[in-house]
Design an enzyme around this catalytic site. Sequence first.
Site, PDB file in Angstrom:
ATOM      1  N   HIS A 212       0.816  -1.219   0.000  1.00  0.00           N
ATOM      2  CA  HIS A 212       0.000   0.000   0.000  1.00  0.00           C
ATOM      3  C   HIS A 212       0.848   1.267   0.000  1.00  0.00           C
ATOM      4  O   HIS A 212       0.308   2.362   0.003  1.00  0.00           O
ATOM      5  CB  HIS A 212      -0.911   0.020   1.232  1.00  0.00           C
ATOM      6  CG  HIS A 212      -0.158   0.177   2.523  1.00  0.00           C
ATOM      7  ND1 HIS A 212       0.402  -0.876   3.185  1.00  0.00           N
ATOM      8  CD2 HIS A 212       0.149   1.280   3.252  1.00  0.00           C
ATOM      9  CE1 HIS A 212       1.010  -0.441   4.281  1.00  0.00           C
ATOM     10  NE2 HIS A 212       0.882   0.864   4.339  1.00  0.00           N
TER      11      HIS A 212
HETATM   12  C1  UD1 Z   1      -1.882   5.208   5.948  1.00  0.00           C
HETATM   13  C2  UD1 Z   1      -0.594   5.760   6.579  1.00  0.00           C
HETATM   14  C3  UD1 Z   1       0.520   4.741   6.404  1.00  0.00           C
HETATM   15  C4  UD1 Z   1       0.100   3.395   6.987  1.00  0.00           C
HETATM   16  C5  UD1 Z   1      -1.217   2.960   6.379  1.00  0.00           C
HETATM   17  C6  UD1 Z   1      -1.700   1.707   7.041  1.00  0.00           C
HETATM   18  C7  UD1 Z   1      -0.097   8.159   6.530  1.00  0.00           C
HETATM   19  C8  UD1 Z   1       0.652   9.213   5.845  1.00  0.00           C
HETATM   20  N1  UD1 Z   1      -0.159   6.980   5.890  1.00  0.00           N
HETATM   21  O1  UD1 Z   1      -1.646   5.020   4.573  1.00  0.00           O
HETATM   22  O2  UD1 Z   1       1.677   5.184   7.091  1.00  0.00           O
HETATM   23  O3  UD1 Z   1       1.099   2.465   6.691  1.00  0.00           O
HETATM   24  O4  UD1 Z   1      -2.210   3.978   6.576  1.00  0.00           O
HETATM   25  O5  UD1 Z   1      -2.611   1.006   6.248  1.00  0.00           O
HETATM   26  O6  UD1 Z   1      -0.630   8.384   7.588  1.00  0.00           O
HETATM   27  N2  UD1 Z   1      -9.018   4.504   1.671  1.00  0.00           N
HETATM   28  C9  UD1 Z   1     -10.249   3.922   1.629  1.00  0.00           C
HETATM   29  N3  UD1 Z   1     -10.827   3.552   2.813  1.00  0.00           N
HETATM   30  C10 UD1 Z   1     -10.242   3.746   4.016  1.00  0.00           C
HETATM   31  C11 UD1 Z   1      -8.977   4.361   4.043  1.00  0.00           C
HETATM   32  C12 UD1 Z   1      -8.379   4.728   2.856  1.00  0.00           C
HETATM   33  O7  UD1 Z   1     -10.824   3.713   0.564  1.00  0.00           O
HETATM   34  O8  UD1 Z   1     -10.813   3.372   5.056  1.00  0.00           O
HETATM   35  C13 UD1 Z   1      -8.363   4.867   0.378  1.00  0.00           C
HETATM   36  C14 UD1 Z   1      -8.670   6.296  -0.073  1.00  0.00           C
HETATM   37  O9  UD1 Z   1      -8.769   6.287  -1.461  1.00  0.00           O
HETATM   38  C15 UD1 Z   1      -7.435   7.038   0.360  1.00  0.00           C
HETATM   39  C16 UD1 Z   1      -6.338   6.003   0.200  1.00  0.00           C
HETATM   40  O10 UD1 Z   1      -6.948   4.783   0.540  1.00  0.00           O
HETATM   41  O11 UD1 Z   1      -7.199   8.194  -0.405  1.00  0.00           O
HETATM   42  C17 UD1 Z   1      -5.131   6.242   1.061  1.00  0.00           C
HETATM   43  O12 UD1 Z   1      -5.500   6.354   2.428  1.00  0.00           O
HETATM   44  P1  UD1 Z   1      -4.629   7.194   3.461  1.00  0.00           P
HETATM   45  O13 UD1 Z   1      -5.245   7.090   4.807  1.00  0.00           O
HETATM   46  O14 UD1 Z   1      -4.337   8.559   2.952  1.00  0.00           O
HETATM   47  O15 UD1 Z   1      -3.238   6.481   3.453  1.00  0.00           O
HETATM   48  P2  UD1 Z   1      -2.845   4.938   3.542  1.00  0.00           P
HETATM   49  O16 UD1 Z   1      -2.254   4.555   2.235  1.00  0.00           O
HETATM   50  O17 UD1 Z   1      -3.967   4.131   4.075  1.00  0.00           O
HETATM   51  N1  UDP Z   2      -3.480  -6.657   8.545  1.00  0.00           N
HETATM   52  C1  UDP Z   2      -4.763  -7.198   8.745  1.00  0.00           C
HETATM   53  N2  UDP Z   2      -5.498  -7.552   7.651  1.00  0.00           N
HETATM   54  C2  UDP Z   2      -5.026  -7.434   6.385  1.00  0.00           C
HETATM   55  C3  UDP Z   2      -3.725  -6.876   6.188  1.00  0.00           C
HETATM   56  C4  UDP Z   2      -2.997  -6.489   7.292  1.00  0.00           C
HETATM   57  O1  UDP Z   2      -5.202  -7.341   9.893  1.00  0.00           O
HETATM   58  O2  UDP Z   2      -5.746  -7.785   5.439  1.00  0.00           O
HETATM   59  C5  UDP Z   2      -2.704  -6.224   9.720  1.00  0.00           C
HETATM   60  C6  UDP Z   2      -1.315  -6.795   9.812  1.00  0.00           C
HETATM   61  O3  UDP Z   2      -1.324  -8.036  10.484  1.00  0.00           O
HETATM   62  C7  UDP Z   2      -0.559  -5.720  10.571  1.00  0.00           C
HETATM   63  C8  UDP Z   2      -1.242  -4.442  10.148  1.00  0.00           C
HETATM   64  O4  UDP Z   2      -2.497  -4.825   9.594  1.00  0.00           O
HETATM   65  O5  UDP Z   2      -0.689  -5.874  11.970  1.00  0.00           O
HETATM   66  C9  UDP Z   2      -0.387  -3.750   9.125  1.00  0.00           C
HETATM   67  O6  UDP Z   2      -1.091  -2.707   8.558  1.00  0.00           O
HETATM   68  P1  UDP Z   2      -0.599  -1.971   7.246  1.00  0.00           P
HETATM   69  O7  UDP Z   2       0.234  -2.884   6.433  1.00  0.00           O
HETATM   70  O8  UDP Z   2      -1.810  -1.392   6.630  1.00  0.00           O
HETATM   71  O9  UDP Z   2       0.250  -0.753   7.827  1.00  0.00           O
HETATM   72  P2  UDP Z   2       1.796  -0.546   8.178  1.00  0.00           P
HETATM   73  O10 UDP Z   2       2.178  -1.577   9.163  1.00  0.00           O
HETATM   74  O11 UDP Z   2       2.565  -0.615   6.905  1.00  0.00           O
HETATM   75  O12 UDP Z   2       1.842   0.832   8.728  1.00  0.00           O
END
Ligand code: UD1
Ligand code: UDP
Length: 382
Positions: A212
Amino acid sequence: MKIAIVLGTRPEIIKMVSIIEEINSRGDELLLIHTGQHYDHEMSDQFFEELELPAPNYNIGVGSGSHGKQTGKMMEKIEEVLIKEHPDIVLVQGDTNAVLAGALVASKLYIPVGHVEAGLRSYDITMPEEINRKAADVCSKYYFVPTEKSAINLSIEGIPRKNIFIAGNTVVDACFRNLKIAKKRFEDNEHEKSSKLSELLQLDNILTLTMHRAENVDNKERLMNIISALTELKDLNIVFPIHPRTKKTMEEFGLYDKLANLDHMHLIKPLGYLDFLLLMSKSLIILTDSGGLQEEAITLNIPALTLRYNTERPETVTMGGNILVGANKDLIIETANKILNDTDFYNKMSLAKNPYGDGSSGKQIVDIIEKSYEKGDCILKS
Ligand code: UD1
Ligand code: UDP
């Protein structure tokens, strides 16, 4: 004492569970502030339900948006809540925008900030997370670092050693506790056994894939390199619980259907933590750009291949459990095949020692906070 926690995304929820449980079991007052950065049921509510967390006291509902917009909205609302609620300390976890917003606002209100998972550094300032974690560390008072390496990173930046506490990573607490529950639930529950996941868990040679990171999924060339590698890894069953961000960009680039139609690719929606732990535990390889998965892989003794060129979790690499393969098609294919076909190589990677503690991080962290409070350290000045 009154402890505020600011969180907003899937990994923060999972990694704060053991701390929340410790706070509740000791009778301290918990103020839970959800920023609403993750809002889909699969990215937020399902974790609250499954992990039996209390409902947030406040949900700010920021939703998606640019970094400035998201962080700004969070700051405005968090400030209102903190002024109203007067907590003794504010805890943030990791490196998301919630961490930046929470730490900035609380420190300017003279509320001590405890940064859980402090001190990680990728030294790659193009990553928004690197900016968030560095800025939060400027604002914090208590640094709960997972390893000696992260303690050293902070010392180099001039943080006094007395404020740094090596406490392991709360992800180990979450993994150990919930894998047992997940296995029992799976064995007991007939409905689960007929589910799609249960069919997938019967497959051989599972590779669990998550990605992601903006630098992978928003960059068409990098994403295509990774997808080309996946296309060729036909001897593996690739299970890909797909992050909403990744689904969106793959659809925009016209890559989603191409991948979903391959027999060895299994694209599914994001899983709850219990199902995801089961999936990881049955996997031969974890291929990921996630921070949390690099830690969970070594905790569960599964070889990890990380789709990045650097990591703020270098301990996983030096211990031998993680290899950085970037978005390099040939390297991804070559390394995954080596794990699949070379038993010695697989054994060596899977036996790497977990550097993140013994699963008691939540307890250690709340112990430290309570002791400081008793000494009169956590005091709201204005
Ligand atoms: C965010 C965090 C990242 C973390 C990740 C965990 C920041 C800068 N990024 O990234 O560090 O690793 O979460 O998963 O804080 N969206 C949905 N539904 C949701 C959430 C997001 O559809 O519930 C989609 C939207 O199109 C959105 C995109 O995902 O624009 C990105 O979401 P965003 O929260 O900005 O960043 P993440 O990539 O989730
Ligand atoms: N995770 C989950 N379901 C999924 C994918 C990830 O529960 O389908 C959990 C995973 O075990 C870990 C956390 O989500 O604990 C990681 O989240 P993510 O990769 O979104 O964020 P990051 O760790 O990179 O910030």
